[in-house]
Design a protein around this motif. Structure first.
Motif, short mmCIF file in Angstrom:
data_model
loop_
_atom_site.label_atom_id
_atom_site.label_comp_id
_atom_site.label_asym_id
_atom_site.label_seq_id
_atom_site.Cartn_x
_atom_site.Cartn_y
_atom_site.Cartn_z
N ARG A 42 0.81 -1.22 0.00
CA ARG A 42 0.00 0.00 0.00
C ARG A 42 0.84 1.27 0.00
O ARG A 42 0.31 2.36 -0.09
CB ARG A 42 -0.91 0.01 1.23
N ALA A 43 2.14 1.13 0.15
CA ALA A 43 3.04 2.29 0.16
C ALA A 43 3.43 2.62 -1.28
O ALA A 43 4.26 1.94 -1.86
CB ALA A 43 4.28 1.99 1.00
N VAL A 44 2.80 3.65 -1.84
CA VAL A 44 3.00 3.94 -3.25
C VAL A 44 3.75 5.26 -3.50
O VAL A 44 4.05 5.58 -4.64
CB VAL A 44 1.65 3.97 -4.01
N LYS A 45 4.03 6.01 -2.46
CA LYS A 45 4.73 7.28 -2.61
C LYS A 45 6.02 7.27 -1.81
O LYS A 45 6.22 6.43 -0.95
CB LYS A 45 3.85 8.43 -2.11
N THR A 46 6.87 8.24 -2.10
CA THR A 46 8.10 8.42 -1.33
C THR A 46 7.82 9.40 -0.20
O THR A 46 7.22 10.45 -0.41
CB THR A 46 9.22 8.98 -2.23
N TYR A 47 8.25 9.04 1.01
CA TYR A 47 8.08 9.89 2.19
C TYR A 47 9.44 10.10 2.82
O TYR A 47 10.38 9.36 2.55
CB TYR A 47 7.14 9.23 3.21
N ARG A 48 9.54 11.08 3.70
CA ARG A 48 10.78 11.33 4.43
C ARG A 48 10.51 11.08 5.91
O ARG A 48 9.61 11.67 6.50
CB ARG A 48 11.29 12.75 4.21
N CYS A 49 11.29 10.20 6.51
CA CYS A 49 11.13 9.82 7.91
C CYS A 49 11.67 10.92 8.81
O CYS A 49 12.81 11.35 8.65
CB CYS A 49 11.87 8.51 8.16
N PRO A 50 10.87 11.39 9.79
CA PRO A 50 11.36 12.41 10.71
C PRO A 50 12.37 11.87 11.72
O PRO A 50 13.07 12.63 12.36
CB PRO A 50 10.10 12.92 11.40
N GLY A 51 12.45 10.56 11.86
CA GLY A 51 13.38 9.97 12.82
C GLY A 51 14.81 9.94 12.34
O GLY A 51 15.74 10.15 13.11
N CYS A 52 15.01 9.71 11.03
CA CYS A 52 16.37 9.60 10.50
C CYS A 52 16.63 10.55 9.34
O CYS A 52 17.76 10.65 8.87
CB CYS A 52 16.63 8.16 10.04
N ASP A 53 15.60 11.23 8.86
CA ASP A 53 15.69 12.16 7.74
C ASP A 53 16.08 11.47 6.43
O ASP A 53 16.61 12.09 5.54
CB ASP A 53 16.64 13.31 8.06
N HIS A 54 15.81 10.17 6.32
CA HIS A 54 16.03 9.44 5.09
C HIS A 54 14.68 9.17 4.43
O HIS A 54 13.64 9.20 5.08
CB HIS A 54 16.74 8.12 5.34
N GLU A 55 14.73 8.88 3.14
CA GLU A 55 13.49 8.60 2.42
C GLU A 55 12.96 7.21 2.72
O GLU A 55 13.74 6.29 2.95
CB GLU A 55 13.72 8.73 0.92
N ILE A 56 11.65 7.09 2.68
CA ILE A 56 10.97 5.80 2.72
C ILE A 56 10.49 5.57 1.29
O ILE A 56 9.63 6.29 0.79
CB ILE A 56 9.78 5.81 3.69
N ALA A 57 11.08 4.61 0.64
CA ALA A 57 10.79 4.36 -0.77
C ALA A 57 9.43 3.69 -0.95
O ALA A 57 8.92 3.04 -0.03
CB ALA A 57 11.88 3.47 -1.36
N PRO A 58 8.83 3.84 -2.13
CA PRO A 58 7.59 3.11 -2.41
C PRO A 58 7.81 1.60 -2.27
O PRO A 58 8.88 1.08 -2.61
CB PRO A 58 7.28 3.47 -3.86
N GLY A 59 6.83 0.91 -1.73
CA GLY A 59 6.93 -0.53 -1.53
C GLY A 59 7.53 -0.95 -0.22
O GLY A 59 7.63 -2.14 0.07
N VAL A 60 7.94 0.00 0.62
CA VAL A 60 8.53 -0.31 1.92
C VAL A 60 7.48 -0.13 3.00
O VAL A 60 6.86 0.92 3.12
CB VAL A 60 9.75 0.60 2.20
N ALA A 61 7.26 -1.18 3.79
CA ALA A 61 6.31 -1.10 4.91
C ALA A 61 6.82 -0.08 5.92
O ALA A 61 8.03 0.02 6.16
CB ALA A 61 6.15 -2.46 5.56
N HIS A 62 5.92 0.69 6.52
CA HIS A 62 6.32 1.71 7.48
C HIS A 62 5.15 2.05 8.40
O HIS A 62 4.09 1.45 8.33
CB HIS A 62 6.85 2.95 6.77
N ILE A 63 5.37 3.03 9.28
CA ILE A 63 4.40 3.46 10.28
C ILE A 63 3.92 4.86 9.92
O ILE A 63 4.71 5.70 9.51
CB ILE A 63 5.06 3.51 11.68
N VAL A 64 2.64 5.11 10.12
CA VAL A 64 2.10 6.47 10.00
C VAL A 64 1.61 6.85 11.39
O VAL A 64 0.88 6.09 12.03
CB VAL A 64 0.93 6.54 9.00
#
Length: 96
Positions: A42-64
């Motif tokens: 369900r992750a289809v966009k690129t986001y920037r993690c506030p914890g490490c300031d690195h990108e979260i690439a599409p297709g990577v499971a993560h937390i909102v």
């Protein structure tokens, strides 16, 4: 002959996949946050993690997560590991 599980005739409502409705956890700054898990499919966009300031690439499971007293417009996307380590390190990226 292999044994079978006894059949349960009671029908229950299907459980939501993951934690669709969110859960509450203590977040940065000891605030209460509403937290949801986003599966990789369900992750289809690129986001920037506030914890490490690195990108979260599409297709990577993560937390909102967003503050419970705020709104969904304040939600931020975190790597799972960054969210789990939020108590031992501060937020790297400040947002406006």
């Amino acid at each position: 002959m292999p044994r079978r599980k006894p059949r349960n005739d009671r029908r229950s409502a299907p459980a939501p996949i993951g934690d669709v409705y969110g859960r509450t956890e203590e977040g940065p700054g000891d605030e209460t946050y509403i937290v949801r898990t986003v599966p990789g499919a369900r992750a289809v966009k690129t986001y920037r993690c506030p914890g490490c300031d690195h990108e979260i690439a599409p297709g990577v499971a993560h937390i909102v997560a967003w503050a419970a007293d705020g709104g969904e417009d304040d939600r931020r996307h975190w790597h799972q590991g960054c969210w789990n380590g939020r108590r031992t390190r501060g937020i790297t990226r400040r947002w406006s």
